[in-house]
Design a protein around this motif. Structure first.
Motif, PDB file in Angstrom:
ATOM      1  N   GLY A 113       0.803  -1.208   0.000  1.00 44.49           N
ATOM      2  CA  GLY A 113       0.000   0.000   0.000  1.00 44.49           C
ATOM      3  C   GLY A 113       0.836   1.257   0.000  1.00 44.49           C
ATOM      4  N   LEU A 114       1.912   1.273   0.769  1.00 43.27           N
ATOM      5  CA  LEU A 114       2.775   2.451   0.827  1.00 43.27           C
ATOM      6  C   LEU A 114       3.416   2.739  -0.527  1.00 43.27           C
ATOM      7  N   GLU A 115       3.903   1.693  -1.189  1.00 43.00           N
ATOM      8  CA  GLU A 115       4.550   1.925  -2.483  1.00 43.00           C
ATOM      9  C   GLU A 115       3.550   2.386  -3.533  1.00 43.00           C
ATOM     10  N   GLU A 116       2.371   1.776  -3.532  1.00 44.18           N
ATOM     11  CA  GLU A 116       1.351   2.187  -4.493  1.00 44.18           C
ATOM     12  C   GLU A 116       0.951   3.646  -4.274  1.00 44.18           C
ATOM     13  N   GLU A 117       0.782   4.031  -3.016  1.00 43.09           N
ATOM     14  CA  GLU A 117       0.359   5.404  -2.732  1.00 43.09           C
ATOM     15  C   GLU A 117       1.462   6.407  -3.028  1.00 43.09           C
ATOM     16  N   TYR A 118       2.717   6.038  -2.764  1.00 50.37           N
ATOM     17  CA  TYR A 118       3.810   6.945  -3.104  1.00 50.37           C
ATOM     18  C   TYR A 118       3.858   7.169  -4.612  1.00 50.37           C
ATOM     19  N   SER A 119       3.629   6.101  -5.368  1.00 47.16           N
ATOM     20  CA  SER A 119       3.645   6.233  -6.822  1.00 47.16           C
ATOM     21  C   SER A 119       2.553   7.192  -7.294  1.00 47.16           C
ATOM     22  N   GLY A 125       6.946   8.887  -9.177  1.00 44.04           N
ATOM     23  CA  GLY A 125       8.291   9.237  -8.742  1.00 44.04           C
ATOM     24  C   GLY A 125       8.822  10.506  -9.376  1.00 44.04           C
ATOM     25  N   ARG A 126       8.011  11.184 -10.170  1.00 46.29           N
ATOM     26  CA  ARG A 126       8.472  12.387 -10.858  1.00 46.29           C
ATOM     27  C   ARG A 126       8.618  13.566  -9.915  1.00 46.29           C
ATOM     28  N   ASP A 127       7.676  13.697  -8.970  1.00 49.12           N
ATOM     29  CA  ASP A 127       7.642  14.880  -8.108  1.00 49.12           C
ATOM     30  C   ASP A 127       8.302  14.615  -6.759  1.00 49.12           C
ATOM     31  N   TRP A 128       9.211  15.469  -6.368  1.00 54.39           N
ATOM     32  CA  TRP A 128       9.856  15.337  -5.069  1.00 54.39           C
ATOM     33  C   TRP A 128       8.898  15.787  -3.960  1.00 54.39           C
ATOM     34  N   LEU A 129       8.202  16.874  -4.185  1.00 52.92           N
ATOM     35  CA  LEU A 129       7.183  17.342  -3.251  1.00 52.92           C
ATOM     36  C   LEU A 129       5.846  16.746  -3.662  1.00 52.92           C
ATOM     37  N   VAL A 130       5.266  15.941  -2.778  1.00 54.51           N
ATOM     38  CA  VAL A 130       4.056  15.207  -3.130  1.00 54.51           C
ATOM     39  C   VAL A 130       2.814  15.926  -2.596  1.00 54.51           C
ATOM     40  N   ASP A 131       1.696  15.664  -3.248  1.00 55.01           N
ATOM     41  CA  ASP A 131       0.418  16.233  -2.834  1.00 55.01           C
ATOM     42  C   ASP A 131      -0.364  15.154  -2.091  1.00 55.01           C
ATOM     43  N   HIS A 132      -0.468  15.304  -0.765  1.00 59.72           N
ATOM     44  CA  HIS A 132      -1.077  14.266   0.054  1.00 59.72           C
ATOM     45  C   HIS A 132      -2.568  14.105  -0.223  1.00 59.72           C
ATOM     46  N   THR A 133      -3.195  15.078  -0.839  1.00 59.97           N
ATOM     47  CA  THR A 133      -4.638  14.981  -1.065  1.00 59.97           C
ATOM     48  C   THR A 133      -5.003  13.906  -2.072  1.00 59.97           C
ATOM     49  N   TYR A 134      -4.020  13.413  -2.807  1.00 62.79           N
ATOM     50  CA  TYR A 134      -4.281  12.320  -3.743  1.00 62.79           C
ATOM     51  C   TYR A 134      -4.241  10.950  -3.068  1.00 62.79           C
ATOM     52  N   GLY A 135      -3.863  10.911  -1.806  1.00 64.13           N
ATOM     53  CA  GLY A 135      -3.748   9.643  -1.099  1.00 64.13           C
ATOM     54  C   GLY A 135      -5.091   9.090  -0.663  1.00 64.13           C
ATOM     55  N   VAL A 136      -5.137   7.781  -0.423  1.00 64.82           N
ATOM     56  CA  VAL A 136      -6.358   7.156   0.079  1.00 64.82           C
ATOM     57  C   VAL A 136      -6.623   7.651   1.502  1.00 64.82           C
ATOM     58  N   PRO A 137      -7.874   7.613   1.948  1.00 67.16           N
ATOM     59  CA  PRO A 137      -8.199   8.149   3.280  1.00 67.16           C
ATOM     60  C   PRO A 137      -7.448   7.476   4.422  1.00 67.16           C
ATOM     61  N   HIS A 138      -7.047   6.243   4.228  1.00 67.19           N
ATOM     62  CA  HIS A 138      -6.427   5.486   5.321  1.00 67.19           C
ATOM     63  C   HIS A 138      -4.910   5.352   5.136  1.00 67.19           C
ATOM     64  N   LEU A 139      -4.324   6.304   4.423  1.00 64.95           N
ATOM     65  CA  LEU A 139      -2.884   6.233   4.177  1.00 64.95           C
ATOM     66  C   LEU A 139      -2.073   6.201   5.472  1.00 64.95           C
ATOM     67  N   TYR A 140      -2.514   6.948   6.477  1.00 62.47           N
ATOM     68  CA  TYR A 140      -1.774   6.955   7.747  1.00 62.47           C
ATOM     69  C   TYR A 140      -1.670   5.547   8.321  1.00 62.47           C
ATOM     70  N   GLY A 141      -2.748   4.776   8.178  1.00 66.95           N
ATOM     71  CA  GLY A 141      -2.729   3.415   8.703  1.00 66.95           C
ATOM     72  C   GLY A 141      -1.662   2.554   8.059  1.00 66.95           C
ATOM     73  N   TYR A 142      -1.344   2.801   6.785  1.00 63.54           N
ATOM     74  CA  TYR A 142      -0.293   2.043   6.116  1.00 63.54           C
ATOM     75  C   TYR A 142       1.067   2.306   6.745  1.00 63.54           C
ATOM     76  N   MET A 143       1.212   3.484   7.341  1.00 61.07           N
ATOM     77  CA  MET A 143       2.509   3.872   7.891  1.00 61.07           C
ATOM     78  C   MET A 143       2.710   3.370   9.315  1.00 61.07           C
ATOM     79  N   VAL A 144       1.675   2.793   9.897  1.00 64.31           N
ATOM     80  CA  VAL A 144       1.748   2.306  11.281  1.00 64.31           C
ATOM     81  C   VAL A 144       1.637   0.787  11.260  1.00 64.31           C
ATOM     82  N   PRO A 145       2.715   0.053  11.445  1.00 68.09           N
ATOM     83  CA  PRO A 145       2.662  -1.414  11.334  1.00 68.09           C
ATOM     84  C   PRO A 145       1.636  -2.073  12.228  1.00 68.09           C
ATOM     85  N   SER A 146       1.361  -1.485  13.399  1.00 67.09           N
ATOM     86  CA  SER A 146       0.410  -2.100  14.319  1.00 67.09           C
ATOM     87  C   SER A 146      -0.995  -2.174  13.741  1.00 67.09           C
ATOM     88  N   THR A 147      -1.245  -1.440  12.649  1.00 69.00           N
ATOM     89  CA  THR A 147      -2.528  -1.532  11.953  1.00 69.00           C
ATOM     90  C   THR A 147      -2.879  -2.982  11.640  1.00 69.00           C
TER      91      THR A 147
END
Length: 425
Positions: A113-119, A125-147
């Motif tokens: 999920g993290l790699e797909e959302e980063y893409s 991978g074109r933009d160094w500064l990313v726009d978080h509004t394009y992420g899925v609503p639960h992106l934070y959960g992907y970043m927390v392994p305890s999810t």
């Protein structure tokens, strides 16, 4: 009271088939589930082989909303947990939720999920500064392994201790060991314990390519995973999950549960040596085995089968062979040993749980899974590695081991469930 931990339910999502029965059919037949990677374009990578799960979340009972929320690894764990609970026959609705625990292992968390959302966020991978509004609503959960552990806890209504164990490739063994400890110390009466990983992604492939740990295996993907074989040239990445229902033995007996196995002893050690390297003498793994046997009050002659880590790298296979000889003595030459990674690849943190599930099924069926693809034995690996064909073999107690980057070495001893009279003896 001497509290003991028994496995009463097994749930599996594995390469070659979803579900416990499909998993055992694959292992006992000696078939392999390794193939050319299809989940992404791997043409630019050195290694293009993997053991993929043919998994459709909707077919497996995941709702569309759950599929949107959960990473692939979480989906695996939830499906495996549901099967384990059904298999155990336990009525969790009637149990005290504060006495239900969850212990899930994972090496790389929500990598997919993290790699797909980063893409998406970086426009490939074109933009160094990313726009978080394009992420899925639960992106934070992907970043927390305890999810991953939380998703299982929600599924079963667990309000007791919930933990995510991440110790690299021993995560699955260590998470089950933690679950057993919760039972033995009286913190929980039922624990959903296991592990999950879905690491098949470009970033993971690139990492293992860089250290040349995985096999190229392009010419013959089905036979690319060759533990203990003199022609091996690296391991095959895999994915999957196994979750066990572990109960306090007396409570399970009272409700008439038929257990797969009792977990008799567990131990972990570290070599404090190198992030990826192993000492050839296998001393730390041997020590983990010795302590696990001591905790189980067993001697080497009491072990009837060894489920090896058997990754298919020369370093690991020789280290492990030395550890068996060091800890089991002459008995090491008499015990059948095999590696199921030859059939389902190496799913990193998940593999330890899949191997414990295999041990539980082997005890029930009294069959040792084979080491597939073993045709030209490495002279330095001179034990009985059960080549290519499963073997009917009487088993009362089995040993499973794991070895992970960072120097982690773990060992677990399982036995056929004891009767009330035997347990009291």
């Amino acid at each position: 009271m001497n509290r003991r931990a028994v496995v009463t339910g097994v749930g599996v999502v594995a390469p070659g088939g979803v579900g416990r029965d499909a998993y055992w059919e694959l292992l006992s037949s000696g078939r392999t589930a390794t193939r050319t990677i299809s989940l992404f374009d791997a043409s630019a990578f050195r290694s293009q082989v993997a053991a993929e799960c043919d998994f459709d979340p909707l077919t497996a009972g995941i709702t569309r909303r759950e599929a949107r929320r959960m990473d692939r690894a979480a989906q695996f764990a939830v499906v495996a947990a549901r099967e384990a609970v059904e298999d155990s026959g336990i009525d969790l609705d009637a149990a005290d939720p504060g006495r239900i625990g969850v212990s899930i292992g994972s090496a790389v968390g929500c990598t997919t999920g993290l790699e797909e959302e980063y893409s998406v966020l970086s426009d490939g991978g074109r933009d160094w500064l990313v726009d978080h509004t394009y992420g899925v609503p639960h992106l934070y959960g992907y970043m927390v392994p305890s999810t991953l552990a939380v998703e299982v806890a929600w599924q079963v209504g667990a309000e007791g201790p919930v933990a995510l164990v991440s110790t690299g490739c021993t995560s699955g063994l260590d998470a089950i060991g933690h679950g057993v400890q919760l039972i033995e110390e009286g913190t929980a009466d039922v624990v959903l314990a296991g592990a999950t990983d879905a690491p098949l992604s470009p970033i993971t492939s690139a990492c293992f390519d860089a250290i040349k740990a995985t096999t190229p295996g392009r010419e013959d993907p089905e036979h690319a995973s060759r533990p203990f074989d003199g022609r091996r040239d690296g391991f095959v990445l895999g994915e999957g999950s196994a979750v066990l229902v572990i109960e306090e033995a007396e409570a399970a007996r009272r409700r008439g549960a038929t257990g797969y196995a009792e977990i008799l002893g567990f131990a972990g050690r570290s070599n404090a040596f190198h992030m990826t390297g192993l000492k050839p003498d296998g001393r730390e793994m041997a020590e983990a085995i010795r302590v696990a046997l001591d905790r189980a009050r067993l001697d080497p002659q009491d072990i009837d089968y060894v489920n090896a880590h058997g990754s298919g790298t020369k370093q690991n296979d020789r280290h492990e062979t030395a550890a068996f000889k060091r800890s089991l003595g002459h008995r090491a030459y008499e015990i059948p040993v095999s590696s199921i990674k030859s059939m389902i690849g190496h799913s990193l943190g998940a593999i330890g749980s899949l191997e414990i599930a295999a041990c539980a099924l082997a005890l029930r069926h009294q069959v040792v899974p084979p080491t597939a693809n073993l045709t030209v034995p490495d002279p330095e690996c001179d034990l009985d590695y059960v080549p290519r064909t499963a073997r009917a073999h009487p088993m009362e107690r089995v040993l499973s081991v794991g070895s992970g980057f960072g120097g982690f070495q773990s060992a677990m001893v399982l036995g056929r469930p004891r009767t009330g009279r035997e347990a009291a003896a």
